[in-house]
Design a protein around this motif. Structure first.
Motif, PDB file in Angstrom:
ATOM      1  N   ALA A 148       0.960  -0.929  -0.243  1.00 40.80           N
ATOM      2  CA  ALA A 148       0.534  -0.117   0.035  1.00 40.80           C
ATOM      3  C   ALA A 148       1.028   1.452  -0.256  1.00 40.80           C
ATOM      4  N   LYS A 149       0.730   2.305  -0.586  1.00 33.73           N
ATOM      5  CA  LYS A 149       0.584   3.239  -1.232  1.00 33.73           C
ATOM      6  C   LYS A 149       0.788   4.577   0.355  1.00 33.73           C
ATOM      7  N   ASN A 150       1.157   5.151   1.437  1.00 26.39           N
ATOM      8  CA  ASN A 150       0.175   6.085   2.448  1.00 26.39           C
ATOM      9  C   ASN A 150      -0.114   7.468   1.476  1.00 26.39           C
ATOM     10  N   ILE A 151      -0.555   7.941   1.489  1.00 26.29           N
ATOM     11  CA  ILE A 151      -1.721   9.539   1.289  1.00 26.29           C
ATOM     12  C   ILE A 151      -2.595  10.272   2.338  1.00 26.29           C
ATOM     13  N   PRO A 152      -2.266  10.366   3.081  1.00 29.87           N
ATOM     14  CA  PRO A 152      -3.395  10.509   4.489  1.00 29.87           C
ATOM     15  C   PRO A 152      -4.263  11.438   3.441  1.00 29.87           C
ATOM     16  N   LEU A 153      -5.691  11.006   4.425  1.00 31.69           N
ATOM     17  CA  LEU A 153      -6.864  11.478   3.249  1.00 31.69           C
ATOM     18  C   LEU A 153      -6.910  13.361   2.879  1.00 31.69           C
ATOM     19  N   PRO A 154      -6.635  14.259   4.385  1.00 30.92           N
ATOM     20  CA  PRO A 154      -6.327  15.321   4.364  1.00 30.92           C
ATOM     21  C   PRO A 154      -5.428  15.649   3.081  1.00 30.92           C
ATOM     22  N   GLU A 155      -4.378  15.170   2.413  1.00 33.49           N
ATOM     23  CA  GLU A 155      -3.412  15.229   1.236  1.00 33.49           C
ATOM     24  C   GLU A 155      -3.638  14.620   0.313  1.00 33.49           C
ATOM     25  N   LEU A 156      -4.784  13.977  -0.330  1.00 31.84           N
ATOM     26  CA  LEU A 156      -5.521  13.589  -1.348  1.00 31.84           C
ATOM     27  C   LEU A 156      -5.548  14.130  -2.630  1.00 31.84           C
ATOM     28  N   ARG A 157      -6.767  14.649  -2.078  1.00 30.46           N
ATOM     29  CA  ARG A 157      -7.028  15.758  -3.481  1.00 30.46           C
ATOM     30  C   ARG A 157      -5.464  16.884  -4.202  1.00 30.46           C
ATOM     31  N   GLU A 158      -4.603  17.322  -3.451  1.00 32.48           N
ATOM     32  CA  GLU A 158      -3.128  17.343  -3.969  1.00 32.48           C
ATOM     33  C   GLU A 158      -2.173  16.480  -4.123  1.00 32.48           C
ATOM     34  N   ARG A 159      -2.837  15.262  -4.000  1.00 38.26           N
ATOM     35  CA  ARG A 159      -1.562  13.723  -4.305  1.00 38.26           C
ATOM     36  C   ARG A 159      -2.318  13.057  -4.999  1.00 38.26           C
ATOM     37  N   THR A 160      -3.353  13.581  -6.011  1.00 39.13           N
ATOM     38  CA  THR A 160      -3.586  12.204  -7.022  1.00 39.13           C
ATOM     39  C   THR A 160      -3.239  11.813  -7.775  1.00 39.13           C
TER      40      THR A 160
END
Length: 445
Positions: A387-399
């Motif tokens: 799994a790759k970790n992209i925290p929810l608060p950062e998801l829009r910026e890191r999709t």
């Protein structure tokens, strides 16, 4: 003397009303003044004072509305740098309300302008201390929220050092039986190790709170700075709103444009407040799902995903749910950037695909797995090694970091956040195959 503790479970935020001799003082009131007015009426008393510990980051205070409606005096540390009328309270200053006395204690560390208020009864006994975001049950307030907000800004390391001094020169010297009333409990993002208990005593905190146990200042600072959670997008904005003073809640909500059956532009930022089960069956294409049941963390996730300057629409299936969503958005000052709140909007609707759990169990490597938990949660262990970790608060910026050559699986710790994460990824990667693992994640832990 009568002390009433009000607690907002969704924001894990506590506020207080203290009545003495027909006069009521409030400490850190939330934006909705209704419960405080009811308390005053029930006690045949008048609200005469508001004590603000600091400009809050996680909720909007009603101090200005209370001042304007009841001619109440606002007491706050002058370092906050406010524009409304107030009485400054520096360390050691005292104010008598009815037969009790409030004594200001300068307790920086969470913020550089933080006061706590010691409540002294008519016999001179230290009855309680309202500690705001300085001292919690089992923890102290995080030191990293004022590096880019507020009248006075300080680095997290500077604030951590201030907190060490506050713990060891202010709180440590209070009477052991003094009741501790903090502004937050477990679930708040203003600390990292808070107890589920909402009150304590100085003796209990000296015995059990980690902050009292570390005697070396450098080690205290290191421990304090380690493992703090993410900072929601709305936090710095709330500090500034609270420094100015917010408009009356009822007036602010009335300004929100409400529509029924309106068409929303396809490129608009849409926050759909349905439960995830209903959302997955039918929703506007591109909508982001932030569920809005009573004790859901709706305010936190709205303010973590939507920036304070972004314009957005709120969507619900009936007027009651829509009004509740507007009210909750207003608790963090987000009613002002609503384009409109819409019941049963028109537009292209979609139904979300269901994950084939059997195939995922047998072939996990055939999927791109995105873990949207916080980094501190992932540090305790992954559920899927790939799994790759992209925290929810950062998801829009890191999709853009997500590999979409394979079907994408979104998961969190229990299913609530993954519904939001799924809808974000589906909005930004519309051609990808995206699935929400939802509460099925439990079997993979």
């Amino acid at each position: 003397m009568n002390i009433k503790h009000f607690y907002d479970q969704a924001l894990a935020q506590g506020s207080f009303a203290i009545e003495s001799d027909g006069k009521v003082a409030l400490v850190d009131p939330s934006r909705d003044i209704t419960p405080y007015v009811q308390f005053a009426e029930e006690n045949n008393a008048k609200i005469v004072a508001v004590f603000e510990t600091h400009p809050h980051a996680d909720f909007i205070s009603s101090h200005l509305e209370i001042q304007e409606k009841f001619k109440a005096e606002i007491y706050i540390n002058e370092k906050v740098g406010v524009s409304y009328d107030f009485t400054p309270m520096k360390h050691g200053d005292e104010v008598q309300i009815g037969k009790v006395t409030f004594k200001a204690l300068f307790t920086p560390g969470h913020s550089p302008d933080h006061n706590s208020y010691l409540l002294i009864d008519e016999n001179g006994k230290q009855e309680a201390v309202f500690t705001g975001d300085s001292l919690f049950v089992g923890d102290v307030g995080r030191p990293d929220l004022r590096e880019g907000a507020g009248n006075i800004q300080a680095s997290r390391k500077e604030l951590a050092g201030m907190m060490y001094n506050t713990v060891n020169t202010i709180f440590k010297d209070l009477a052991d039986d003094t009741i501790v009333y903090p502004a937050h409990g477990a679930g708040s993002l203003c600390g990292k190790n808070m107890s589920s208990d909402l009150t304590s005593t100085i003796a209990r905190e000296k015995a059990n709170n980690w902050a009292f146990q570390i005697k070396d200042k450098a080690k205290f600072i290191d421990a304090f700075l380690e493992g703090q959670s993410f900072i929601p997008k709305y936090f710095p904005n709330s500090v500034e709103v609270n420094r100015r003073g917010a408009t009356e809640l009822e007036e602010a909500i009335k300004k929100v444009e409400k529509k029924e059956g309106a068409e929303i532009p396809s490129d608009a930022l849409i926050i759909d407040t349905q439960p995830q089960e209903a959302f997955k069956k039918s929703h506007l294409k591109g909508a982001i799902n932030i569920q809005n049941k009573k004790d859901d963390k709706f305010e936190t996730w709205l303010g973590s995903i939507v920036g304070p300057n972004e314009k957005y629409y709120l969507v619900a299936q009936n007027n009651k749910d829509l009004d509740f969503a507007i009210y909750r958005a207003a608790k963090i000052g987000y009613e002002s950037n609503l384009i409109a709140a819409v019941v049963q909007p028109k537009g292209e609707t979609v139904q979300d695909p269901q994950i084939n759990l059997e195939d995922f169990r047998k072939n996990p490597d055939a999927y791109t797995i995105i873990d949207i938990r916080n980094s501190s949660e992932v540090a305790d262990g992954k559920f899927f090694q790939s799994a790759k970790n992209i925290p929810l608060p950062e998801l829009r910026e890191r999709t853009s970091e997500i590999d979409k050559q394979k079907p994408i699986i979104i998961h969190c710790a229990g299913g609530y956040r993954s519904a939001t994460g799924f809808s974000i990824v589906k909005r930004l990667l519309p051609d990808a195959k995206v699935y929400d693992l939802s509460d099925a994640v439990e079997e993979f832990k």
